[in-house]
Structure formats: structure tokens, C-alpha cells
Design an enzyme around this catalytic site. Sequence first.
Site, PDB file in Angstrom:
ATOM      1  N   ASP A 367       0.839  -1.207   0.000  1.00 43.21           N
ATOM      2  CA  ASP A 367       0.000   0.000   0.000  1.00 43.21           C
ATOM      3  C   ASP A 367       0.870   1.251   0.000  1.00 43.21           C
ATOM      4  O   ASP A 367       2.064   1.214  -0.334  1.00 43.21           O
ATOM      5  CB  ASP A 367      -0.974  -0.074   1.191  1.00 43.21           C
ATOM      6  CG  ASP A 367      -2.294   0.624   0.914  1.00 43.21           C
ATOM      7  OD1 ASP A 367      -2.316   1.866   1.000  1.00 43.21           O
ATOM      8  OD2 ASP A 367      -3.294  -0.058   0.604  1.00 43.21           O
ATOM      9  N   ASP A 368       0.309   2.344   0.406  1.00 47.11           N
ATOM     10  CA  ASP A 368       0.934   3.671   0.404  1.00 47.11           C
ATOM     11  C   ASP A 368       2.294   3.656   1.125  1.00 47.11           C
ATOM     12  O   ASP A 368       2.468   2.959   2.117  1.00 47.11           O
ATOM     13  CB  ASP A 368      -0.039   4.620   1.141  1.00 47.11           C
ATOM     14  CG  ASP A 368       0.302   6.064   0.939  1.00 47.11           C
ATOM     15  OD1 ASP A 368       1.322   6.357   0.329  1.00 47.11           O
ATOM     16  OD2 ASP A 368      -0.495   6.909   1.411  1.00 47.11           O
ATOM     17  N   ARG A 444      -5.914  16.217   3.257  1.00 46.10           N
ATOM     18  CA  ARG A 444      -4.905  15.197   3.581  1.00 46.10           C
ATOM     19  C   ARG A 444      -3.506  15.633   3.102  1.00 46.10           C
ATOM     20  O   ARG A 444      -2.759  14.835   2.525  1.00 46.10           O
ATOM     21  CB  ARG A 444      -5.284  13.867   2.933  1.00 46.10           C
ATOM     22  CG  ARG A 444      -4.789  12.668   3.725  1.00 46.10           C
ATOM     23  CD  ARG A 444      -4.827  11.398   2.893  1.00 46.10           C
ATOM     24  NE  ARG A 444      -4.529  10.252   3.731  1.00 46.10           N
ATOM     25  CZ  ARG A 444      -3.924   9.163   3.303  1.00 46.10           C
ATOM     26  NH1 ARG A 444      -3.551   9.046   2.060  1.00 46.10           N
ATOM     27  NH2 ARG A 444      -3.702   8.153   4.125  1.00 46.10           N
ATOM     28  N   LYS A 477      -4.001  -0.984  -6.825  1.00 47.88           N
ATOM     29  CA  LYS A 477      -5.035  -0.304  -6.044  1.00 47.88           C
ATOM     30  C   LYS A 477      -4.912   1.176  -6.387  1.00 47.88           C
ATOM     31  O   LYS A 477      -3.888   1.800  -6.091  1.00 47.88           O
ATOM     32  CB  LYS A 477      -4.807  -0.554  -4.546  1.00 47.88           C
ATOM     33  CG  LYS A 477      -5.791   0.152  -3.637  1.00 47.88           C
ATOM     34  CD  LYS A 477      -5.554  -0.266  -2.192  1.00 47.88           C
ATOM     35  CE  LYS A 477      -6.391   0.509  -1.200  1.00 47.88           C
ATOM     36  NZ  LYS A 477      -6.020   0.176   0.192  1.00 47.88           N
ATOM     37  N   TRP A 478      -5.943   1.711  -7.009  1.00 49.54           N
ATOM     38  CA  TRP A 478      -5.926   3.111  -7.494  1.00 49.54           C
ATOM     39  C   TRP A 478      -6.731   3.944  -6.503  1.00 49.54           C
ATOM     40  O   TRP A 478      -7.949   3.911  -6.506  1.00 49.54           O
ATOM     41  CB  TRP A 478      -6.546   3.152  -8.880  1.00 49.54           C
ATOM     42  CG  TRP A 478      -6.641   4.497  -9.548  1.00 49.54           C
ATOM     43  CD1 TRP A 478      -7.000   5.687  -8.999  1.00 49.54           C
ATOM     44  CD2 TRP A 478      -6.399   4.762 -10.932  1.00 49.54           C
ATOM     45  NE1 TRP A 478      -7.005   6.676  -9.947  1.00 49.54           N
ATOM     46  CE2 TRP A 478      -6.638   6.136 -11.150  1.00 49.54           C
ATOM     47  CE3 TRP A 478      -6.018   3.978 -12.030  1.00 49.54           C
ATOM     48  CZ2 TRP A 478      -6.509   6.736 -12.409  1.00 49.54           C
ATOM     49  CZ3 TRP A 478      -5.891   4.579 -13.279  1.00 49.54           C
ATOM     50  CH2 TRP A 478      -6.129   5.945 -13.451  1.00 49.54           C
ATOM     51  N   ASP A 479      -6.007   4.685  -5.690  1.00 46.77           N
ATOM     52  CA  ASP A 479      -6.640   5.449  -4.614  1.00 46.77           C
ATOM     53  C   ASP A 479      -6.921   6.883  -5.059  1.00 46.77           C
ATOM     54  O   ASP A 479      -6.392   7.361  -6.073  1.00 46.77           O
ATOM     55  CB  ASP A 479      -5.693   5.429  -3.406  1.00 46.77           C
ATOM     56  CG  ASP A 479      -6.412   5.566  -2.076  1.00 46.77           C
ATOM     57  OD1 ASP A 479      -7.594   5.943  -2.079  1.00 46.77           O
ATOM     58  OD2 ASP A 479      -5.776   5.315  -1.033  1.00 46.77           O
ATOM     59  N   MET A 480      -7.734   7.592  -4.302  1.00 44.95           N
ATOM     60  CA  MET A 480      -8.062   8.992  -4.600  1.00 44.95           C
ATOM     61  C   MET A 480      -8.630   9.572  -3.300  1.00 44.95           C
ATOM     62  O   MET A 480      -9.753   9.289  -2.943  1.00 44.95           O
ATOM     63  CB  MET A 480      -9.097   9.026  -5.729  1.00 44.95           C
ATOM     64  CG  MET A 480      -9.326  10.362  -6.383  1.00 44.95           C
ATOM     65  SD  MET A 480     -10.331  11.495  -5.456  1.00 44.95           S
ATOM     66  CE  MET A 480     -11.922  10.715  -5.468  1.00 44.95           C
ATOM     67  N   ASN A 481      -7.794  10.376  -2.610  1.00 43.68           N
ATOM     68  CA  ASN A 481      -8.108  10.678  -1.218  1.00 43.68           C
ATOM     69  C   ASN A 481      -8.584  12.085  -0.901  1.00 43.68           C
ATOM     70  O   ASN A 481      -8.566  12.477   0.265  1.00 43.68           O
ATOM     71  CB  ASN A 481      -6.890  10.351  -0.338  1.00 43.68           C
ATOM     72  CG  ASN A 481      -6.788   8.862  -0.094  1.00 43.68           C
ATOM     73  OD1 ASN A 481      -7.724   8.236   0.400  1.00 43.68           O
ATOM     74  ND2 ASN A 481      -5.663   8.278  -0.456  1.00 43.68           N
ATOM     75  N   ASP A 549     -13.078   2.271   4.179  1.00 48.94           N
ATOM     76  CA  ASP A 549     -11.924   2.231   5.079  1.00 48.94           C
ATOM     77  C   ASP A 549     -12.308   1.655   6.426  1.00 48.94           C
ATOM     78  O   ASP A 549     -11.442   1.387   7.256  1.00 48.94           O
ATOM     79  CB  ASP A 549     -11.358   3.647   5.286  1.00 48.94           C
ATOM     80  CG  ASP A 549     -10.308   3.971   4.243  1.00 48.94           C
ATOM     81  OD1 ASP A 549      -9.930   3.073   3.477  1.00 48.94           O
ATOM     82  OD2 ASP A 549      -9.858   5.136   4.203  1.00 48.94           O
TER      83      ASP A 549
HETATM   84  C1  DGJ Z   1      -7.006   5.388   1.778  1.00 47.95           C
HETATM   85  C2  DGJ Z   1      -7.356   3.973   1.459  1.00 47.95           C
HETATM   86  O1  DGJ Z   1      -8.726   3.783   1.532  1.00 47.95           O
HETATM   87  C3  DGJ Z   1      -6.605   3.060   2.405  1.00 47.95           C
HETATM   88  O2  DGJ Z   1      -6.980   1.742   2.204  1.00 47.95           O
HETATM   89  C4  DGJ Z   1      -5.143   3.248   2.181  1.00 47.95           C
HETATM   90  O3  DGJ Z   1      -4.791   2.816   0.896  1.00 47.95           O
HETATM   91  C5  DGJ Z   1      -4.774   4.704   2.389  1.00 47.95           C
HETATM   92  N1  DGJ Z   1      -5.586   5.586   1.608  1.00 47.95           N
HETATM   93  C6  DGJ Z   1      -3.324   4.928   2.040  1.00 47.95           C
HETATM   94  O4  DGJ Z   1      -2.985   6.241   2.084  1.00 47.95           O
END
Ligand code: DGJ
Length: 749
Positions: A367-368, A444, A477-481, A549
Site C-alpha cells: 500500500d501507500d 490530507r 489499487k488506485w486510490d483517490m483521497n 476504510d
Molecule cells: C485510503 C485507502 O482507503 C486506504 O486503504 C489506504 O490505501 C490509504 N488511503 C493509504 O494512504
Amino acid sequence: MQIEYRKEEKQFHLCNGNISYIFHVMENGQLGHLYFGKQVHTGRSYLYLQKQRSHCHTAYAYENNFCFSLDTMRQEYPAYGTTDFRDPAYQLVQKDGSRITDFVYTGHEIVEGKPKLPGLPATYVEAEEEARTLVVYLKDELLQVEMQLLYTMFSDYDAVARSVRFVNKGKETVALNRALSMSLDFFDSDFTMLQLDGTWARERYISERILQKGIQSVGSLRGASSAVHNPFLALKRKNTTESDGEVYGCSLVYSGNFLMQAEVDHYDVLRVMAGIHPSEFCWQLHPGETFQTPEAVMVYSCQGLNGMSQTFHELYNRRLAHGRWRERVRPILINNWEATYFDFNQEKILDIARKAGELGVEMFVLDDGWFGKRNNASQSLGDWTPNYDKLPDGIRGLAEKITAMGMKFGLWFEPEMVNRVSELYQKHPEWVVHTPGRRMSVGRNQYVLDYSNPEVVAYIGDLMEAILDDAPVSYIKWDMNRNITEAFSTSLEADRQGEFFHRYILGVYALYERLTNKYPDILFESCASGGGRFDPGMLYYAPQCWTSDDTDAVERIKIQYGTSLCYPVVSMGSHVSAVPNHQVGRVTGMDFRAAVAYFGTFGYELDVNRLTGEEQLQMKAQIAFFKKYREVIQLGRFYRLRSPFENQGDAAWICVSQDKRTAVLATYKVLARVNPRMKKLLLRGLDAELEYSLSGRDETYYGSELMNIGFVEDLEFTGYNVRDNGTIIYDNGSDKGDFTAHIYVLESR
Ligand code: DGJ
């Protein structure tokens, strides 16, 4: 499957043996809606459904005709301002500022199969016989703009897919400041509207409201479909249940700003609309250009909510998700996020992977925190090169070591974002979404890259490809926070700024398209701080999505139950995590956590080496169980049986194999009750004639018994008893205490 055109009445009737969709060309040349629902006879006129009568106190389209007013007519794709006073489906602003249009039927075409929607995700067919598409052409003579309404009827799914194209054949630019994907006027408004609402970590809870006069809507202006509302709604009748009764579902294949709206008018006509949110949207349509809206999918079921959900699940599993992973069981993975967060190095990762592999896990996901100088959330997004301090052998070295253990390797990216502390930001501050002269809001510690600019998309694509070409990566895993603020693009002209949000999401789709084409074997999982962009648009490219999450099993029951209203089990990322749970601090047993995570992609998100020996054995057994039954769970039919929203969190559901010979049933109890009543559950989806054995029971049961009499559940613990002789015994219930689950396998040989 048939598309009938009755020339005399100018009536279209689309049907597939189960459902009918009927509309006609009205006397003003526009389209009037007649019926959508259970199949009715073809070869008949249904114009009586649109009978006109004169209404006082309204405006009429023609002099001396007191019967034709759009105010009281049910339509297909209505405009505002020419006697219809409800919210319209579209609006065009012309050079002189006027907004009145008159799109009149000019012809139609029936196409075998289903045309692609350029640049947009959409349902598709693989053979022409699977669907037929009606394209209705309408034209505004003054503007020389053509409108094409697309309707696809599928042979195997009780769904109609709709979208709209605007083609500017004139000499002047027009601005589209509203271009929804569909509109549908119902005869009456006696419905309850179901929507999927939430926020971060409690996504897609089901909420209901009885329709009232006026407008009720859900939508997003966050730049993503969002955790707050999902681009989905259902309309059910008063007596509709999970298994019986009429329900309409509407789902938008789109991942950006959206609006889904139900308006009940003064004659109780219900207008349902779905599409790109008109706020923050204005598209310049220059001469010669075409604008294609996203697709909306409407499902009709007379078999209750489960019937509607199954149509969505099957359509989305088979003809929305595409590529190698479509209709395939998914690898059991372990993800290191909750195990290590940013605090890892190669050794720690290999320790987790090794142990997980020994227990049967099939893929390790890093992961990250693996790139740039990323040791916390404040830096390096955008710098997609390995952090050699943590991973001395780089991503390739790590991936090779994990692959040598017999596991696949997966990697996390957040391609749409950048930190201010990053090489990318230093080089290209203008690539960040911002409005010149205004403060940039932060989320974030990060900023959004301007994906409306193809140069930015190409740059990030190159960085990602450099990693993917170098290392054996099987999963992304393509995230977007974070959501978008101060929306503006330095790459767009002033009059095109209203296009920013849609162009942004087209940029995201373009990168997905590029990567999924170049790496067809890679499994993509979308993610947006959990389920902040869980929508059909994403499912087209990424057949699974990190559901939330929140990994707490009790919370997950509601989240997964709600999500299942529209989305298939196999699309829901679900992991067993450590206790006390990191989101709510709750302690639940390992088997309870697995019993919930089984109903999704299934995996783990914990440090296996911190589990006790007994827990590791449980994990091994869980993996073995899942490997045996994942095909039934992930590719079978899913039925909701007991709602956690109505039973103090308790729930039940069942997955039945396509041949109905095997089923996996799960019941969940959240809080223990003293001296409870006996309970039974009406099972669904079994074959009434088959005799099933049930794991843990000696008796066998016919499907007819389990579905009509019901499945009598195991007795719950009923409390301690003191016998006359003073001994204390406890009753025979098996599931003492809070947080218990039962998994039963039903098999018929
Ligand atoms: C948000 C994701 O939902 C988590 O599972 C994880 O990948 C974090 N970001 C990592 O920054």
C-alpha cells in the site's frame, strides 16, 4: 427482444419478453412517454395513456388548442419554458442568450447490438443478438443542432440503457448548461425512494423516503461520485419487499459530479432524471462537435429489491466490467496498510508476505508509502519512483521476491494527486487544480492534479508504466483521497471552465483506458478513501473497489448490505483486519470478521506475525474454506434475507451457485439478547425440488421447505440456569455473547 415502430401513431415499443418501454412522437414533434414496466402486448397502440384534457390556469403550446400543454404531459427528454415548468433534462444557451429550443423528431434508426460511447465507460455487448439500440433523431431547425436519444434493450437483462448525443450541425457555438442522461415521467408518484447515503467509513447506508410533492434529489459536486450519495436510486411500491413487488432502479455509469432527481408535480406525475450535475457544468458545443452524455441504466423488477439487484449484478458483472477479470474469482490478498501504515521496510514486508503465503494467501499488496520520500501523508505524491531507503531492491526486487514465494504482487498508486513537498510540484506547480489569485484548499496535505489537461494525464501514465514495465505487478489499487476545490484549469479557455469537472473525469477514464489496454492481465481495484468513488463508471475499468476504510465487521455488514442494492458481491473489496479494530476500537472474533469479509473479494489487512498460533490456524482454515466456495459466493446469485437496518444490526444473506446445487448462507448477530425467541428465515434462490444437506446439521431439507416454511435458525444462548441441586448450567445455544455469525453450506448432490 424487439423494437417495434408503429408508423401511424409514431409509437416505439421496446421489449424483451419481460419488460416493455413505450413512447411516441407527440403532435408537436417531441417525444411523449407512455409506459415502462412489465411486458405488455406488441402490435397495439398505447396512445390512450397520454390522453389530453384541458386544464385551467396553464399555458398551451398552440392557440385554440386547450388540450396540448407540456405542463401536463409525460415526456421522454423534456425542455423547460415552452409550457413545461418542471426541471428540464437539458438546456442550450444560444449566442443571443436565449434558452428556448424546439427539438422535433426527424427520424430514427434501429441498430443491432449497442454502439460504444466514445471516451466513456458503458455497458456493452459481445454479440449483436444480445441487444438492440434505438436511436431517435430530433433537430432544432433554428440552431441546426441535432439531438440523438439512444435506448438499448438487452435480451438477457431487464434493463434499458439510455444516453444522449448533441451534434452541432449549425454555424454558431451553443452552450450546453444542462445535458442529463435520461428523464422518465411516471403515471403516478406512489413510490418510496431508496438511496445510498453516507460519508467516509460509513458508505452506502440505505435510506428511504416516501415521495412528496416537489423535488427530492441526491447528487455530488465533489468531483467524484462520493461517499455522501451514490449515483443510484430505486423507486419501490408501498408493498414491495425484498422478494416481491414492483421496483425501478436507476444507476448512472459515471464517476464525477452527478444529479439524480425525483420531482412530483401538481398532478402527481413523477419525473425521474439522472446525469451530470448541471451545477458547475457548461459545455461549449462548437460547430461540428458532438457531446455524448454518460449512460444511465434503468432496471425494472416485479420480484422485489432482490430481483432489481440481481439484474444490476448480472449486467454489471457480465457486460459492464470488462477484461480478463470479468466473471473470474479473485485472488485472496493481504494488504499491509493497517499492518504497517507508512512504517515498513523490505524485511518487514517480506516477513508478512512469507507467513501469509504459508497460510494460503495468493497475493501481497504493497500500500501507500513505497515511493519518493514518503514516510507520512505530507510528501511525495506524484513522485512515482521507489523509495530505496525502505526498499533497497526497488519495486522490482521486492515483487520478484514475493513472486518467488508463489504469490502475486500488487501495488498502490494515487495517480490523481500531488503533495506540495514533491519533485512534481516543484517542476509543475501549474498542474495543480487551482483558481489563479485564490487560496488553494488542502485535503490530507495533498492537492489534485489537473486531469482535464491531457499533458498531465500522459505524464503520470508514463511514470506508472515505467514501474509496471519493470516489475511483475499483477494488481493495482488506485486510490483517490480528496475532493476537488477551487475548480479551474489553466489549460482551458475562459469560456470552457464550465467543462472542467467533466473533462477531469474523462482524463481519469483515459488513463484507466490506457493502462487496462496495455496491461490486460492486471487486476485493478479502485479506491477513494474507501468507497468514495464506488460507482459503475469505475467498475467498467476496475472490477473491484475498496468498499470502505471501515474494516470493522459489524459496521461492514451495513456497508456491504447497502452496497449490494446495486453492486455485485465480487466488486466489494473486503478484508479481515486486526482487533481492536482501527476505526471503531471494537473487538470481534477472527471467525466473525471472516464471515463478513467472505462476502466480497476476501483478503486480510493485518500483520500475520502478530496473530496467535490459534488465530493463524483459523486464518488457514478460512482461506481453505474460501477457496472451496468462492465461486459460489463471487459468481453465484446474492439474495439479501435480513436487513441490518431493521434488525438492530443483525443480518442474513445467501449466495446460490448458478446451477442452484450449492449455496452459502450467512447469519449475523450483533448484540446478544437474553432468553430470545426462536427464529426462522425464508431462504431464496434455491431449487424447490432439490434436497439440500446443511453443514453442521444431520437433517436434509428440500428447497421448497427452506423457501416456504423457512430455515429454523440455531438456538441462541438463553442464559445461565441454576438447577435445584445448585449446579449452574448454561443453555444449549451455541452462539454465546456478542458478534456471532453462522456460515452454512447447503449442498445438493
Ligand atoms: C485510503 C485507502 O482507503 C486506504 O486503504 C489506504 O490505501 C490509504 N488511503 C493509504 O494512504
